[in-house]
Structures are given as C-alpha cells and as structure tokens.
Design a protein around this motif. Structure first.
Motif, PDB file in Angstrom:
ATOM      1  N   HIS A 175       0.848  -1.194   0.000  1.00  0.00           N
ATOM      2  CA  HIS A 175       0.000   0.000   0.000  1.00  0.00           C
ATOM      3  C   HIS A 175       0.883   1.243   0.000  1.00  0.00           C
ATOM      4  CE1 HIS A 175      -3.005   2.955   1.303  1.00  0.00           C
ATOM      5  NE2 HIS A 175      -3.923   2.070   0.935  1.00  0.00           N
ATOM      6  N   ARG A 176       0.412   2.285  -0.661  1.00  0.00           N
ATOM      7  CA  ARG A 176       1.204   3.515  -0.773  1.00  0.00           C
ATOM      8  C   ARG A 176       1.531   4.103   0.593  1.00  0.00           C
ATOM      9  NH1 ARG A 176      -2.277   7.918  -0.188  1.00  0.00           N
ATOM     10  NH2 ARG A 176      -4.505   7.451  -0.461  1.00  0.00           N
ATOM     11  N   ARG A 177       0.644   3.874   1.592  1.00  0.00           N
ATOM     12  CA  ARG A 177       0.886   4.428   2.924  1.00  0.00           C
ATOM     13  C   ARG A 177       2.183   3.911   3.526  1.00  0.00           C
ATOM     14  NH1 ARG A 177      -2.949   3.640   8.318  1.00  0.00           N
ATOM     15  NH2 ARG A 177      -1.520   4.706   9.766  1.00  0.00           N
ATOM     16  N   TRP A 178       2.541   2.656   3.164  1.00  0.00           N
ATOM     17  CA  TRP A 178       3.693   2.008   3.792  1.00  0.00           C
ATOM     18  C   TRP A 178       4.914   1.920   2.894  1.00  0.00           C
ATOM     19  CZ3 TRP A 178       2.679   1.738   8.674  1.00  0.00           C
ATOM     20  CH2 TRP A 178       1.371   1.521   9.118  1.00  0.00           C
ATOM     21  N   ALA A 179       4.803   2.381   1.656  1.00  0.00           N
ATOM     22  CA  ALA A 179       5.840   2.096   0.659  1.00  0.00           C
ATOM     23  C   ALA A 179       7.230   2.562   1.098  1.00  0.00           C
ATOM     24  CB  ALA A 179       5.449   2.722  -0.679  1.00  0.00           C
ATOM     25  N   ARG A 180       7.379   3.824   1.436  1.00  0.00           N
ATOM     26  CA  ARG A 180       8.696   4.346   1.809  1.00  0.00           C
ATOM     27  C   ARG A 180       9.223   3.686   3.072  1.00  0.00           C
ATOM     28  NH1 ARG A 180      11.218   6.579  -2.442  1.00  0.00           N
ATOM     29  NH2 ARG A 180       9.820   7.973  -3.591  1.00  0.00           N
ATOM     30  N   GLN A 181       8.334   3.462   4.028  1.00  0.00           N
ATOM     31  CA  GLN A 181       8.765   2.856   5.283  1.00  0.00           C
ATOM     32  C   GLN A 181       9.203   1.407   5.086  1.00  0.00           C
ATOM     33  OE1 GLN A 181       6.244   4.073   8.829  1.00  0.00           O
ATOM     34  NE2 GLN A 181       4.963   4.850   7.161  1.00  0.00           N
ATOM     35  N   VAL A 182       8.497   0.680   4.223  1.00  0.00           N
ATOM     36  CA  VAL A 182       8.897  -0.697   3.931  1.00  0.00           C
ATOM     37  C   VAL A 182      10.261  -0.715   3.240  1.00  0.00           C
ATOM     38  CG1 VAL A 182       8.378  -2.697   2.460  1.00  0.00           C
ATOM     39  CG2 VAL A 182       6.591  -1.708   3.906  1.00  0.00           C
ATOM     40  N   GLY A 235       5.832   0.252  13.051  1.00  0.00           N
ATOM     41  CA  GLY A 235       4.555  -0.080  13.675  1.00  0.00           C
ATOM     42  C   GLY A 235       3.969  -1.414  13.288  1.00  0.00           C
ATOM     43  N   TRP A 236       4.728  -2.230  12.547  1.00  0.00           N
ATOM     44  CA  TRP A 236       4.227  -3.534  12.131  1.00  0.00           C
ATOM     45  C   TRP A 236       4.520  -4.587  13.193  1.00  0.00           C
ATOM     46  CZ3 TRP A 236       4.376  -4.983   6.259  1.00  0.00           C
ATOM     47  CH2 TRP A 236       3.788  -3.966   5.521  1.00  0.00           C
ATOM     48  N   PRO A 242      -0.960  -3.494  12.044  1.00  0.00           N
ATOM     49  CA  PRO A 242      -2.140  -3.899  12.825  1.00  0.00           C
ATOM     50  C   PRO A 242      -3.406  -3.619  12.024  1.00  0.00           C
ATOM     51  CG  PRO A 242      -0.629  -2.614  14.176  1.00  0.00           C
ATOM     52  CD  PRO A 242      -0.132  -2.507  12.757  1.00  0.00           C
ATOM     53  N   ARG A 243      -4.396  -4.459  12.160  1.00  0.00           N
ATOM     54  CA  ARG A 243      -5.650  -4.270  11.429  1.00  0.00           C
ATOM     55  C   ARG A 243      -6.272  -2.931  11.798  1.00  0.00           C
ATOM     56  NH1 ARG A 243      -7.748  -8.169   8.409  1.00  0.00           N
ATOM     57  NH2 ARG A 243      -6.788 -10.238   8.508  1.00  0.00           N
ATOM     58  N   GLY A 244      -6.837  -2.297  10.781  1.00  0.00           N
ATOM     59  CA  GLY A 244      -7.459  -0.999  10.999  1.00  0.00           C
ATOM     60  C   GLY A 244      -6.521   0.163  10.788  1.00  0.00           C
ATOM     61  N   ARG A 245      -5.241  -0.148  10.497  1.00  0.00           N
ATOM     62  CA  ARG A 245      -4.288   0.945  10.252  1.00  0.00           C
ATOM     63  C   ARG A 245      -3.917   1.014   8.777  1.00  0.00           C
ATOM     64  NH1 ARG A 245       0.732   1.074  14.111  1.00  0.00           N
ATOM     65  NH2 ARG A 245       0.979   2.987  12.900  1.00  0.00           N
TER      66      ARG A 245
END
Length: 564
Positions: free
Chosen positions: A423-430, A542-543, A561-564
C-alpha cells in the motif's frame, strides 16, 4: 601482495635492532612481556611458512572463573593452539581489581554490563599457548583507563602481547612476531557501538584507549595495515564487529574486510556476535567474520573452534577449522571428535555461503553495492502483470498500491534486486525497513511478485519467495488477509513457516518448526527470531510479527495492525 622481499626486510630489521632477530635458546628465560608495538620471536617455521591459530571471545565470568585456579585450564584445545607458531584470541574483559565502572551512558540501560577478572586469566591463556590477545572490544574499558592500563600491564608481566589499545595513535601499533625469515604484524580494533563518551572507548591524543574502527576511524586502521604491508610484513587484523547473534556479515563488515584486504591484510578475523560466522577468501586474504565465543560463562551458543591459517612469504596459502563446543560445566572449549567432527566442519564451511567471500584463494567474490530502492505507481504494464493478484472486488484499488524495487542479499551473499507491491501508505517505510535488513546482512532467498506464481500463495511459499500484496482471504476464513490491503509481507517462508494445529505451510518448512527463536538462539541464515533484525526493523514502522501470535505461529509474517 605478490613478490614481497620479506627476507631482505628481515635483514634490514636485524641491522637496526640486532637482538630482535635472535631467537632465545630453550634454556633461556623468555623476554620481558611484549606489549603494543613490540616485537617477539619464535623458532624458525618449517619450509618458510608460519601457522597462526585464532579463537573467539574469552571471558572468565560465572563458572568459567573455575579455570583460573585449574592447572592446564583450557584442556585439550590447548594442543591446537600450541601447534601453531602464534595463537590469538579476543579477551572480552579487563584484567584489574582497580578503577571505577565507566558509566557507559551511550549504551542502552538494559544492555550495560561490567566485567573484570584476575591476572591469573592471562596466565591461563599463556599456558594454553596464546601469544597475542586483542583487547579492542566493548568491555576492555569497563573499569576505565586504569583498568585498561592494568590489563596491558598484566600482558607484559606474563609475556602475552596485548594489541588494539594504547595511548593515542599507539593504539594502532602492531605487535610484530618474527618466525624465521617472516615477520607477522598483529593489529586489532573495535568496530561496534561506542558504549561511553570517555576516551577509553576510542584512544585520543595523550589518552589511553582502544583502537576504533568505527566510521571515519576505520581509515586509521587501514593506514596501519598499509604501513605494516609496506614494511613487507604479513599482516593480521582482529576486528571486534558485527551484530549480536547474527551469523551473516553486515554490509559495513563486508566493506571493511574488503578495504583491509586491499590495504595488504593477509588475515582478517573477528568476533562479537557470539555465534559462528562464515569464512572464505577476499582475493588472497583469509577472512573469518565470526569466531564465536571461545571461553565463555554459558553454553547457549556452544559452537566454537580454532581457525588455523598457514602463510608463506606471499601471504595466506590455506586454512582449516578445528571444531569445538563450549562446556556447560566450566566454559572451556572442548574439541569435537569422532563422527560429529565431520558434521561440525561441514557446518562451519556452509556458513561461507552468505558472506559473499570466495570459497578458494583468488576466487570470485560477490559485489558490495550500496542499498538502493525505488517506489513507483502501478502503470498499465504492471497492472497487466498483476491481473491475477488484483481483480474487481479487491479491498484496495490499484491507484493505492505502489511497486517497490529493492536491493537484497540472497543466501549466497550476492546482491539482488527484488520487487514487492504494498500500500502507498507504507511504501517508503517498507523500503527503509528492507534497507536495514540489507545493511545487517540478513539474507532473502528471492523477492518476486506473487503473480510470478499465478498469485498462488502455496506456490510462492514453496519457492521460498518473499512477497507482499495478494488479494486473497485469510486461509479458511471469509475475511480479507492483510496482504489484500498491501499491509503485510511474508519473509523466507521455508525458514519461517506458518504453523497451525492442522499443519505446516509450506511443507518444506517442517525442519524449522521446532527450532529456538529467541534472540540469543543459534543463528541460521534467513531465520526470523524474536527481537531479530526483521522484527525490529518492521517494529520501527509499527508492524507486528506473526511469530508472536499465541494460537498459531506465522513466523514469515510481518504486518500492520488491522485498521491501520
């Protein structure tokens, strides 16, 4: 390093210091104890060669303190040490009853330990055949400069050379041993995190401290190697480096080993991780990234041994491994014998795989590029590739997904470029998290889109593929998996299987079901353990790790976490 005129250099050295090239007769008393920057002699080697023996970290804490009052304290492993012309270990404790505890304010409060031992420890090592000791480590300064000075004095008193510490630049001075026509220069430096702000953790002008190989300080160590090589000496470097409980070398270890070999080092060995690492060849130099614990106060990481390296005037010519196990009763290394010995040697050789080192002298090594990553939108071509993993009705639109390309190490230590969709929300952090895995040397078997396996999760796991987005349900349920939201990644599924009461996925992961996965468990390449690099890297964003689940264990799984 070819064509060195070592014999000529030895004659010049004799002209300058006549006594330095004369070996004492057996009836003579040994010379005053050598220290940093000193020279000692041994009887001439056979056929113009010299054999060196190396052990890992040494402590005399807990029940290992019993060895201090026991004649022949190290037992039968001493035969291997004495068989070498020169033997060397890393002494992970100051030898002192003076000084005050260094505050170690730069270390995490929960990881602060202070050790010290009696002068008898140096005698135990000397009696076992140890000639040179590295004191460049994260415990040599536990009791400040006074404790470090006491340690160096104990070495001089007992005739054991202490390297890797001194006043100012003298901390980088080698101890030189003359064996026949050969000269061997021994250096040491500490490359792990500095534990305190005091000078004892990094020697400075006019102040006693340890030699540092951290950051820009590594240039001083490389320069010392170049200087010794220019004097036509064989050069040995013992480095305190690596990550605790990680057997594969970090990127910084690989780069430093390469720099030291290029500067003229013939042997580069190290310790600190508490587990055995791999060894091999960097050009004409022998490199061993982790010698493990050697004399230790517990046997949780029991595998150990002695690395023997034979050199001639041209450098290293061969190496061998004498396996041992740390005794749970007194902490000494006990040689492995019988049928178990072949298995232990094979295990040590297998650890070369993730190092990137060559198996043979002068063989091809893996390259060491800097970590690279890219994040891009899903274009039409990629959307066509993903037509199996993404379809109408999926909970995330293609416009909300991102395609990542990232550098990773495979199980042979080679740099690869892999790809994931998240997901784009996590791309840079991943991408940042996988950068930490790369820097730590954590190997990834392969990293391809799940569409390369028909979006079949079973096929992807069976191929030991590290994957991200896949529009699928939770196994046996109607709810969407976190993978369907681009918020989960499975890492090395074979080494980290999904374990339920109903079975193990993939089936090839069965041998890894029952292994210990606590942080200090024996390291296995690609295995994820509690508190390990992948767990910590993804916790930073946060994973959570599926290996911490209660009812089932999904060791491969990290997810938001689910919902994030």
């Amino acid at each position: 390093m070819e064509g060195r005129a070592r014999h000529l250099a030895a004659l010049v050295a004799c002209a300058l210091v006549v006594s330095a090239c004369t070996s004492p007769s057996p009836s003579e008393e040994p010379p005053a104890g050598p220290g940093v920057g000193s020279t000692s002699t041994t009887p001439p080697a056979r056929d113009g060669q010299v054999t060196l023996a190396f052990g890992g970290d040494v402590h005399f804490e807990g029940h290992a303190a019993r060895l201090l009052d026991r004649p022949g304290g190290l037992g039968s492993i001493a035969r291997t040490l004495r068989a070498a012309d020169v033997a060397m270990v890393n002494l992970e404790t100051p030898v002192t009853r003076s000084g005050r505890r260094d505050p170690k304010e730069l270390e995490n409060a929960g990881d602060r330990y202070w050790f010290r031992t009696r002068p008898a420890a140096v005698g135990v090592l000397a009696d076992a055949g140890v000639d040179v000791v590295s004191v460049a480590n994260n415990h040599a300064g536990d009791y400040g400069a006074v404790g470090l000075q006491d340690t160096l004095a104990a070495g001089r008193e007992r005739g054991v050379a202490m390297v890797g510490a001194g006043r100012g630049e003298a901390a980088y001075d080698p101890h030189v041993v003359e064996v026949g026509d050969l000269e061997v220069a021994f250096l040491a430096a500490d490359g792990v995190q500095r534990e305190g702000a005091s000078d004892v953790w990094s020697a400075s002008t006019g102040r006693v401290g340890t030699a540092s190989a951290r950051g820009s300080n590594a240039a001083g160590l490389v320069a010392a190697v170049e200087a010794a090589s220019a004097r036509d000496q064989l050069v040995v470097v013992y480095v305190h480096w690596g990550r605790e409980y990680q057997s594969c070398p970090t990127q910084s270890q690989r780069l430093l080993a390469r720099d030291l070999a290029d500067a003229g080092a013939d042997v580069v060995v190290g310790s600190h991780s508490h587990v055995l690492g791999g060894g091999g060849w960097a050009g004409d130099a022998v490199v061993a990234y982790g010698l493990g614990n050697f004399v230790w106060y517990h046997a949780r990481q029991a595998r150990t041994g002695v690395l023997s390296v034979t050199l001639d005037a041209g450098g290293a010519v061969r190496k061998s491994w004498t396996p041992a196990r740390i005794s749970p009763t007194d902490g000494r290394p006990v040689p492995v014998t019988g049928a178990a010995r072949n298995g232990a040697v094979a295990d040590w050789r297998a650890r070369q795989r993730c190092t990137g080192l060559a198996a043979d002298r002068g063989g091809a090594q893996a390259d060491d590029p800097a970590y690279g990553s890219s994040v891009s939108r899903i274009d039409a071509s990629l959307a066509d590739r993903m037509r199996r993993s993404h379809r109408p009705g999926c909970p995330v639109a293609l416009r909300d997904l991102r395609h990542l390309r990232m550098t990773h190490r495979d199980f042979d230590g080679r740099a690869r470029t892999g790809e994931l969709v998240v997901h784009r929300r996590w791309a840079r952090q991943v991408a940042d998290a996988f950068g930490r895995l790369y820097d730590a040397g954590f190997p990834i078997a392969r990293m391809r889109l799940v569409d390369d396996y028909g979006a079949d999760d079973d096929r992807s796991m069976a191929a030991n593929n590290t994957s991200g987005f896949n529009c699928r349900r939770v196994a046996g349920q109607r709810s969407w998996s976190q993978h369907a939201y681009g918020a989960a990644i499975d890492i090395n599924p074979v080494q980290n299987p999904y374990v339920t009461r109903g079975g193990v996925d993939p089936p090839a992961g069965r041998p890894f079901v029952g292994i210990a996965r606590d942080r200090s468990a024996p390291a296995r390449p690609g295995v994820v353990r509690a508190g390990d690099i992948p767990v910590a890297a993804f916790a930073r964003i946060g994973w959570e790790w599926g290996g911490a689940w209660v009812s089932t264990k999904d060791y491969q799984h990290v997810a938001a976490p689910r919902g994030r």
